[in-house]
Design an enzyme around this catalytic site. Structure first.
Site, PDB file in Angstrom:
ATOM      1  N   CYS A 260       0.631  -1.277  -0.128  1.00 48.46           N
ATOM      2  CA  CYS A 260       0.050  -0.073  -0.026  1.00 48.46           C
ATOM      3  C   CYS A 260       0.800   1.275   0.031  1.00 48.46           C
ATOM      4  CB  CYS A 260      -0.990  -0.034   1.376  1.00 48.46           C
ATOM      5  SG  CYS A 260      -2.185  -1.336   1.080  1.00 48.46           S
TER       6      CYS A 260
HETATM    7  N1  LIG Z   1      -2.629  -6.125   1.513  1.00 47.65           N
HETATM    8  C1  LIG Z   1      -2.977  -5.206   1.918  1.00 47.65           C
HETATM    9  O1  LIG Z   1      -2.575  -4.853   3.318  1.00 47.65           O
HETATM   10  C2  LIG Z   1      -3.892  -4.254   1.458  1.00 47.65           C
HETATM   11  C3  LIG Z   1      -4.782  -3.321   2.288  1.00 47.65           C
HETATM   12  C4  LIG Z   1      -5.463  -2.345   1.571  1.00 47.65           C
HETATM   13  C5  LIG Z   1      -5.821  -2.574   0.388  1.00 47.65           C
HETATM   14  N2  LIG Z   1      -5.110  -3.321  -0.343  1.00 47.65           N
HETATM   15  C6  LIG Z   1      -5.707  -3.297  -1.733  1.00 47.65           C
HETATM   16  O2  LIG Z   1      -6.494  -4.553  -2.248  1.00 47.65           O
HETATM   17  C7  LIG Z   1      -6.115  -5.285  -3.369  1.00 47.65           C
HETATM   18  C8  LIG Z   1      -5.674  -6.593  -3.292  1.00 47.65           C
HETATM   19  O3  LIG Z   1      -4.572  -6.880  -2.633  1.00 47.65           O
HETATM   20  P1  LIG Z   1      -3.999  -8.017  -1.854  1.00 47.65           P
HETATM   21  O4  LIG Z   1      -2.948  -7.619  -1.156  1.00 47.65           O
HETATM   22  O5  LIG Z   1      -4.945  -8.959  -1.301  1.00 47.65           O
HETATM   23  O6  LIG Z   1      -3.134  -8.693  -3.074  1.00 47.65           O
HETATM   24  P2  LIG Z   1      -2.917 -10.294  -3.411  1.00 47.65           P
HETATM   25  O7  LIG Z   1      -1.642 -10.185  -4.227  1.00 47.65           O
HETATM   26  O8  LIG Z   1      -2.332 -10.892  -1.918  1.00 47.65           O
HETATM   27  O9  LIG Z   1      -3.984 -11.370  -3.777  1.00 47.65           O
HETATM   28  C9  LIG Z   1      -4.797 -10.950  -4.934  1.00 47.65           C
HETATM   29  C10 LIG Z   1      -5.247 -12.089  -5.723  1.00 47.65           C
HETATM   30  O10 LIG Z   1      -5.828 -11.859  -6.980  1.00 47.65           O
HETATM   31  C11 LIG Z   1      -5.718 -12.988  -7.981  1.00 47.65           C
HETATM   32  N3  LIG Z   1      -5.807 -12.274  -9.165  1.00 47.65           N
HETATM   33  C12 LIG Z   1      -5.020 -11.450  -9.941  1.00 47.65           C
HETATM   34  N4  LIG Z   1      -5.772 -11.262 -10.952  1.00 47.65           N
HETATM   35  C13 LIG Z   1      -7.075 -11.779 -11.102  1.00 47.65           C
HETATM   36  C14 LIG Z   1      -8.037 -11.727 -11.755  1.00 47.65           C
HETATM   37  N5  LIG Z   1      -8.038 -11.133 -13.165  1.00 47.65           N
HETATM   38  N6  LIG Z   1      -9.209 -12.567 -11.465  1.00 47.65           N
HETATM   39  C15 LIG Z   1      -9.131 -13.075 -10.226  1.00 47.65           C
HETATM   40  N7  LIG Z   1      -8.015 -13.101  -9.516  1.00 47.65           N
HETATM   41  C16 LIG Z   1      -6.857 -12.480  -9.535  1.00 47.65           C
HETATM   42  C17 LIG Z   1      -4.279 -13.328  -7.478  1.00 47.65           C
HETATM   43  O11 LIG Z   1      -3.751 -14.679  -7.923  1.00 47.65           O
HETATM   44  C18 LIG Z   1      -4.194 -13.183  -6.159  1.00 47.65           C
HETATM   45  O12 LIG Z   1      -4.403 -14.421  -5.366  1.00 47.65           O
HETATM   46  C19 LIG Z   1      -4.934  -4.084  -4.031  1.00 47.65           C
HETATM   47  O13 LIG Z   1      -5.421  -3.192  -4.655  1.00 47.65           O
HETATM   48  C20 LIG Z   1      -4.329  -3.558  -2.685  1.00 47.65           C
HETATM   49  O14 LIG Z   1      -3.852  -2.262  -2.897  1.00 47.65           O
HETATM   50  C21 LIG Z   1      -4.213  -4.344   0.166  1.00 47.65           C
END
Ligand SMILES: NC(=O)c1ccc[n+]([C@@H]2O[C@H](COP(=O)([O-])OP(=O)(O)OC[C@H]3O[C@@H](n4cnc5c(N)ncnc54)[C@H](O)[C@@H]3O)[C@@H](O)[C@H]2O)c1
Length: 424
Positions: A260
């Site tokens: 983030c």
């Molecule tokens: N990790 C955090 O602490 C956090 C906190 C707040 C917001 N976010 C936001 O949330 C969102 C997700 O982050 P995350 O950390 O969970 O990501 P991540 O990388 O842990 O997980 C994302 C998942 O999405 C899957 N994926 C990718 N493309 C896809 C598609 N087209 N269809 C279906 N699945 C797909 C991937 O295989 C993966 O398993 C991002 O925008 C991030 O900025 C993350």
């Protein structure tokens, strides 16, 4: 009839969200393009720190399951998208996962469905990029399909605030969409906050993370001259934090990491530049300072070794806690990587210890960047010329670490004063 929910993207955000929704009685299917993630979850193996195998097992028993087949979207009342939003090669937004997920939803979505984007992104994405692909020239917004943005606020490793008790911001493309999103999240989140529209909800998330980025940069800049002026900045911050209003404490460190803080503000500054043609200077300055923070740590270590009549070249340096924050195993964008790279470039013999990272390959594809965590932290500290504390994981006995070390550079200001201890 319980609400049927499809969570798209089963990562740090999607898995805790889906699990929480099953607790509240929703009927949840997880959709991911990565078959090994899907198979692992269905077999009861959680790849997310905050969701134990036991908690995942309970969710599976309540009917949760994961799939790679998007056909499940046709049966959903609600689809929530939690796919990654990384930076592209040139440092701009990489919306390919969002675009791909929206396109797939557009192929399968049926009238009456609420579709929510949770991935962090620049203001305007939901309306300009996401909605047209979901509607696919077939459906009308509001009448057929409802579309909203709701920023994810998950804080990995936070034992107090989770999905249920962290207020949820929602903003729809129309007031009707906002209301549908509010009613949906109220099923499993204690407090739901509606914004005027999707853009305001998108901006709220970027404001939160830009605020953190800028304030961390403020203290990371102050720590440099505080050191030269012989002022303990952590002591000054503790004193300032006693003010009961108008101040919030941020503490210096080796830099920012995770998915983030280093990424989200760039989405906003890129949008401002692309759309309006000028710079978001606060963010650009914060990026400059926080990106330089690990290199400042390297310089402080060089100074300290010099004081001890040692060169970095050939010195044994032990890095302690290499993840981007304490008590998680997430290495994404960790400042430990540029620090280790710089020390290695200067000829140091770099080792590390991290109870959550048995093997650390700083640059996948470069076998020379592969290290294994030293088995015994305190013995390795005693053998090292210098120890750098980067993350104070809960398992660490910091006093014992200080006693074992000849030189301990404490980048977090958490180790009590001792002859071997030096603060950033
Ligand atoms: N990790 C955090 O602490 C956090 C906190 C707040 C917001 N976010 C936001 O949330 C969102 C997700 O982050 P995350 O950390 O969970 O990501 P991540 O990388 O842990 O997980 C994302 C998942 O999405 C899957 N994926 C990718 N493309 C896809 C598609 N087209 N269809 C279906 N699945 C797909 C991937 O295989 C993966 O398993 C991002 O925008 C991030 O900025 C993350």
């Amino acid at each position: 009839m319980s609400t049927s929910l499809v969570v798209v993207g089963l990562g740090y955000v999607g898995v805790p969200m889906g699990v929480r929704a099953t607790e509240a009685g929703l009927d949840v299917v997880g959709l991911d393009t990565n078959a090994s993630v899907v198979d692992g979850l269905n077999a009861g193996h959680s790849h997310i720190d905050d969701v134990s195998d036991v908690v995942l097992g309970e969710a599976l028993a309540r009917g949760f399951h994961a799939t790679t087949d998007p056909a499940c979207i046709a049966d959903a009342d609600v689809v929530v998208v939690c796919v990654p939003t990384p930076l592209s090669e040139d440092g701009g937004p990489d919306l390919r996962p969002v675009v791909s997920a929206a396109g797939v939803i557009g192929e399968h979505v049926t009238p009456g469905t609420l579709v929510v984007l949770e991935s962090t992104t620049y203001p305007g994405t939901t309306e300009e990029v996401f909605a047209p692909l979901v509607l696919a020239d077939r459906w009308r917004i509001g009448d057929d399909v409802m579309i909203a943005f709701s920023p994810e606020r998950i804080d990995p490793g936070n034992a107090v605030y989770g999905v249920r008790n962290t207020p949820k911001v929602v903003g729809g493309i129309t007031p009707q969409c906002t209301e549908a999103a509010r009613a949906f999240y109220a099923e499993f989140v204690d407090d739901v906050v509606a914004t005027k529209g999707a853009k305001e909800a998108e901006m709220a998330k970027l404001l939160e993370n830009t605020f953190r980025h800028v304030n961390i940069a403020l203290v990371n800049e102050m720590v440099r001259f505080s050191n030269e002026l012989d002022i303990d900045l952590w002591d000054a911050i503790d004193a300032a934090a006693t003010k009961p209003f108008g101040y919030m404490a941020f503490r210096p460190g080796p830099g920012v990491g995770g998915h983030c803080i280093p990424v989200d503000p760039a989405y906003l500054s890129h949008r401002v530049r692309a759309k309006l043609g000028y710079a978001f200077r606060m963010v650009e300055l914060a990026e400059e300072i926080n990106t330089a923070a690990p290199l400042y740590v390297a310089h402080r270590l060089q100074e300290a070794l010099n004081e001890a009549k040692l060169a970095v070249n050939g010195a044994r340096v032990l890095l302690v806690g290499v993840t981007y924050k304490p008590d998680v195993s997430d290495l994404r964008q960790s400042p430990s990587t540029p620090l280790a790279d710089r020390l290695a470039l200067w000829g140091a013999d770099v080792e590390y210890h991290d109870p959550r990272v048995p093997v650390w390959t700083r640059h996948p594809g470069d076998p020379s960047s592969r290290l294994e965590s030293v088995p015994d932290l305190y013995a390795a500290a005693a053998d090292a010329d210098a120890v750098v504390l980067l993350q104070a994981h809960a398992e660490y006995d910091l006093q014992r670490l200080a006693a074992a070390s000849r030189l301990l550079l404490d980048t977090r200001g958490v180790v009590a004063d001792a002859p071997a201890v030096l603060r950033l």
